[in-house]
Scaffold this motif. Structure first.
Motif, PDB file in Angstrom:
ATOM      1  N   PHE A  95     -26.805  -9.181  29.999  1.00 39.04           N
ATOM      2  CA  PHE A  95     -25.421  -8.740  30.180  1.00 39.04           C
ATOM      3  C   PHE A  95     -24.469  -9.917  30.300  1.00 39.04           C
ATOM      4  N   GLY A  96     -23.290  -9.727  29.762  1.00 37.91           N
ATOM      5  CA  GLY A  96     -22.204 -10.667  29.978  1.00 37.91           C
ATOM      6  C   GLY A  96     -21.555 -10.415  31.327  1.00 37.91           C
ATOM      7  N   PRO A  97     -20.588 -11.257  31.695  1.00 35.83           N
ATOM      8  CA  PRO A  97     -19.942 -11.126  33.008  1.00 35.83           C
ATOM      9  C   PRO A  97     -18.946  -9.983  33.087  1.00 35.83           C
ATOM     10  N   PHE A 118     -18.620  -4.066  29.913  1.00 36.91           N
ATOM     11  CA  PHE A 118     -19.719  -5.017  29.814  1.00 36.91           C
ATOM     12  C   PHE A 118     -20.308  -4.981  28.416  1.00 36.91           C
ATOM     13  N   TYR A 172     -24.586  -4.151  22.707  1.00 39.69           N
ATOM     14  CA  TYR A 172     -24.271  -2.885  23.363  1.00 39.69           C
ATOM     15  C   TYR A 172     -23.004  -3.080  24.196  1.00 39.69           C
ATOM     16  N   LEU A 193     -22.812   2.015  35.078  1.00 41.27           N
ATOM     17  CA  LEU A 193     -22.393   1.705  33.719  1.00 41.27           C
ATOM     18  C   LEU A 193     -22.712   2.874  32.789  1.00 41.27           C
ATOM     19  N   PHE A 237     -23.013   3.939  28.715  1.00 40.09           N
ATOM     20  CA  PHE A 237     -23.140   3.449  27.351  1.00 40.09           C
ATOM     21  C   PHE A 237     -21.975   3.911  26.489  1.00 40.09           C
ATOM     22  N   TYR A 273     -20.843  -1.252  27.336  1.00 47.50           N
ATOM     23  CA  TYR A 273     -20.879  -0.281  28.423  1.00 47.50           C
ATOM     24  C   TYR A 273     -19.548  -0.331  29.169  1.00 47.50           C
ATOM     25  N   TYR A 284     -38.612  -6.466  27.042  1.00 50.13           N
ATOM     26  CA  TYR A 284     -37.411  -7.268  26.901  1.00 50.13           C
ATOM     27  C   TYR A 284     -36.296  -6.618  27.706  1.00 50.13           C
ATOM     28  N   GLU A 285     -35.385  -7.422  28.106  1.00 51.09           N
ATOM     29  CA  GLU A 285     -34.238  -6.899  28.843  1.00 51.09           C
ATOM     30  C   GLU A 285     -32.994  -7.056  27.997  1.00 51.09           C
ATOM     31  N   GLN A 286     -31.985  -6.308  28.358  1.00 52.59           N
ATOM     32  CA  GLN A 286     -30.674  -6.543  27.776  1.00 52.59           C
ATOM     33  C   GLN A 286     -29.989  -7.589  28.643  1.00 52.59           C
TER      34      GLN A 286
END
Lengths: 116, 116
Positions: free
Chosen positions: A107-109, A91, A33, A43, A45, A35, A103-105
């Motif tokens: 996230f990258g930094p 993101f 995903y 954020l 989508f 964002y 479950y969670e998503q």
């Protein structure tokens, strides 16, 4: 134990240039995903991809923006002919194939894009 | 209409006290999930807690608990025994479950400041 990786972390582009943002999901995750976070905002989508498929791009501007998640390699968010309004944090998040549940998503930094 | 509403742009709390961050949501789905994320000044998104719409008990994770009131469509985050490191932006998010698209919708966030 690598999480979601995004590069570059900071990107400066002049108006009219192209920006390419990369995202490597958690190993084994097949859902990605993207964002966008404008200053002082939450954020929003943009697009949801599975390997080689765009599942939902309802949040992505129709012009200048594109995304891909090839069979091999990272997911790419591409912004052509950038404008100042594209300045934001982008993101990427990934999730496993299993559906539902808690479950969670992951996230990258984020990539901070600045258009001058 | 806003899908996720966080009415407190900023909150202050004294160290070691508890604080509640408000979140209301709007959905016609029966099955959905609610998340809280923390975003410190460094910018990354940190998952805190999840509540499923069918979960009968309020979720808890360490010092975080989610006060879920389904009839009122609220999912407030309670942080007990605040610490200086809790100072950050906090985002409430919702995942609606139309088929297999698990995109998140975020609120605008609450900036929490913990005072010594």
């Amino acid at each position: 134990n690598a999480g979601v990786m995004q590069n570059p972390r900071h990107l400066v582009r002049r108006r009219g240039q192209e920006a390419r943002l990369r995202c490597s999901p958690v190993k084994g995750h097949s859902h990605v995903y993207w964002y966008r976070q404008l200053p002082e905002e939450g954020l929003k989508f943009m697009v949801y991809l599975q390997k080689e498929n765009i599942i939902d791009e309802s949040g992505m501007p129709k012009e200048r923006f594109s995304a891909e998640f090839p069979k091999e390699g990272p997911s790419i968010l591409r912004i052509q002919q950038v404008v100042r309004g594209d300045s934001a944090a982008y993101f990427c998040a990934s999730s496993p194939q299993t559906s539902g549940g808690s479950y969670e998503q992951y996230f990258g930094p984020g990539t901070r894009l600045t258009v001058t | 209409a806003q899908k996720i509403t966080q009415t407190q742009p900023g909150m202050f709390v004294q160290e070691k006290e508890a604080v509640t961050l408000d979140c209301t949501y709007d959905t016609s789905d029966q099955s959905y999930g609610l998340f809280w994320y923390k975003q410190p000044s460094s910018g990354e998104m940190i998952f805190l807690i999840y509540q499923g719409s069918y979960d009968e008990q309020n979720a808890t994770e360490g010092r975080y608990s989610l006060n879920f009131q389904k009839a009122r469509k609220s999912a407030n985050l309670v942080i007990s025994a605040s610490q200086l490191g809790d100072s950050a932006m906090y985002f409430c998010a919702m995942r609606e479950d139309p088929g297999s698209n698990y995109k998140l919708t975020f609120g605008k966030g609450t900036l929490l400041t913990v005072n010594p």
